[in-house]
Design a protein around this motif. Structure first.
Motif, mmCIF file in Angstrom:
data_model
loop_
_atom_site.group_PDB
_atom_site.id
_atom_site.type_symbol
_atom_site.label_atom_id
_atom_site.label_comp_id
_atom_site.label_asym_id
_atom_site.label_seq_id
_atom_site.Cartn_x
_atom_site.Cartn_y
_atom_site.Cartn_z
ATOM 1 N N ASN A 1 14.876 25.771 36.296
ATOM 2 C CA ASN A 1 14.493 26.321 37.597
ATOM 3 C C ASN A 1 13.034 26.757 37.643
ATOM 4 O OD1 ASN A 1 16.891 25.928 38.972
ATOM 5 N ND2 ASN A 1 17.765 27.824 38.180
ATOM 6 N N ASN A 2 12.490 27.166 36.514
ATOM 7 C CA ASN A 2 11.080 27.554 36.487
ATOM 8 C C ASN A 2 10.159 26.378 36.781
ATOM 9 O OD1 ASN A 2 11.697 30.207 35.906
ATOM 10 N ND2 ASN A 2 11.486 29.935 33.696
ATOM 11 N N TYR A 3 10.606 25.157 36.494
ATOM 12 C CA TYR A 3 9.802 23.962 36.728
ATOM 13 C C TYR A 3 10.214 23.203 37.992
ATOM 14 C CZ TYR A 3 8.164 24.728 31.994
ATOM 15 O OH TYR A 3 7.606 25.275 30.873
ATOM 16 N N THR A 4 11.231 23.685 38.683
ATOM 17 C CA THR A 4 11.708 23.039 39.908
ATOM 18 C C THR A 4 10.956 23.607 41.100
ATOM 19 O OG1 THR A 4 13.898 22.781 38.943
ATOM 20 C CG2 THR A 4 13.728 22.558 41.328
ATOM 21 N N THR A 5 10.327 22.723 41.885
ATOM 22 C CA THR A 5 9.608 23.196 43.074
ATOM 23 C C THR A 5 10.425 23.017 44.342
ATOM 24 O OG1 THR A 5 8.456 21.076 43.213
ATOM 25 C CG2 THR A 5 7.326 22.847 42.066
ATOM 26 N N ASN B 1 17.611 29.082 34.118
ATOM 27 C CA ASN B 1 16.229 29.516 34.337
ATOM 28 C C ASN B 1 15.201 28.558 33.766
ATOM 29 O OD1 ASN B 1 16.903 31.784 35.753
ATOM 30 N ND2 ASN B 1 16.929 33.120 33.953
ATOM 31 N N GLY B 2 15.505 27.933 32.647
ATOM 32 C CA GLY B 2 14.542 27.027 32.022
ATOM 33 C C GLY B 2 14.123 25.896 32.936
ATOM 34 N N ALA C 1 20.502 25.544 40.986
ATOM 35 C CA ALA C 1 19.978 26.743 40.330
ATOM 36 C C ALA C 1 20.987 27.308 39.334
ATOM 37 C CB ALA C 1 19.611 27.787 41.371
ATOM 38 N N ASN D 1 7.587 20.078 38.336
ATOM 39 C CA ASN D 1 6.161 20.094 37.998
ATOM 40 C C ASN D 1 5.928 19.919 36.498
ATOM 41 O OD1 ASN D 1 6.920 22.585 37.120
ATOM 42 N ND2 ASN D 1 5.722 23.742 38.596
ATOM 43 N N SER D 2 6.905 19.352 35.798
ATOM 44 C CA SER D 2 6.771 19.045 34.379
ATOM 45 C C SER D 2 7.228 17.606 34.141
ATOM 46 C CB SER D 2 7.619 19.992 33.535
ATOM 47 O OG SER D 2 7.681 19.539 32.202
#
Length: 98
Positions: free
Chosen positions: A46-50, A43-44, A38, A64-65
């Motif tokens: 982390n927003n796509y990390t599940t 943030n870029g 993290a 998820n990208s």
């Protein structure tokens, strides 16, 4: 009940001994790896990390990208090196992006 020592020891040594005797190293490593991911990725990413999951010496990252997954796959070794440096030990040997 544990045997009591009358010696004075530092809190760092006491915590290290506690972690070793209770075999908490694996769990702490998993938490530390997730925190390092993290912190280093920002943030870029982390927003796509599940999920961030460490099993033995392999780090599994669920994204998820598909575009981001492809971009990160080009720099796997650099990511591994950065994470190991942040953790202060050679914990991760392989990175799997899902």
């Amino acid at each position: 009940m544990a045997k009591r020592n009358n010696e004075h020891i530092s809190i760092q040594d006491a915590l290290k001994e506690f972690v070793e005797t209770n075999k908490l190293e694996k769990g702490l490593n998993k938490v530390n790896v997730a925190d390092a991911w993290a912190k280093l990725m920002g943030n870029g990413v982390n927003n796509y990390t599940t999920t961030v999951n460490l099993e033995r010496d392999t780090l599994y990252i669920q994204l998820n990208s598909s575009v981001l997954r492809e971009e990160l796959s080009y720099g796997k070794q650099k990511i591994i090196d950065m994470l190991n440096e942040e953790l202060g030990k050679n914990l991760i040997k392989k990175l799997v992006l899902r």
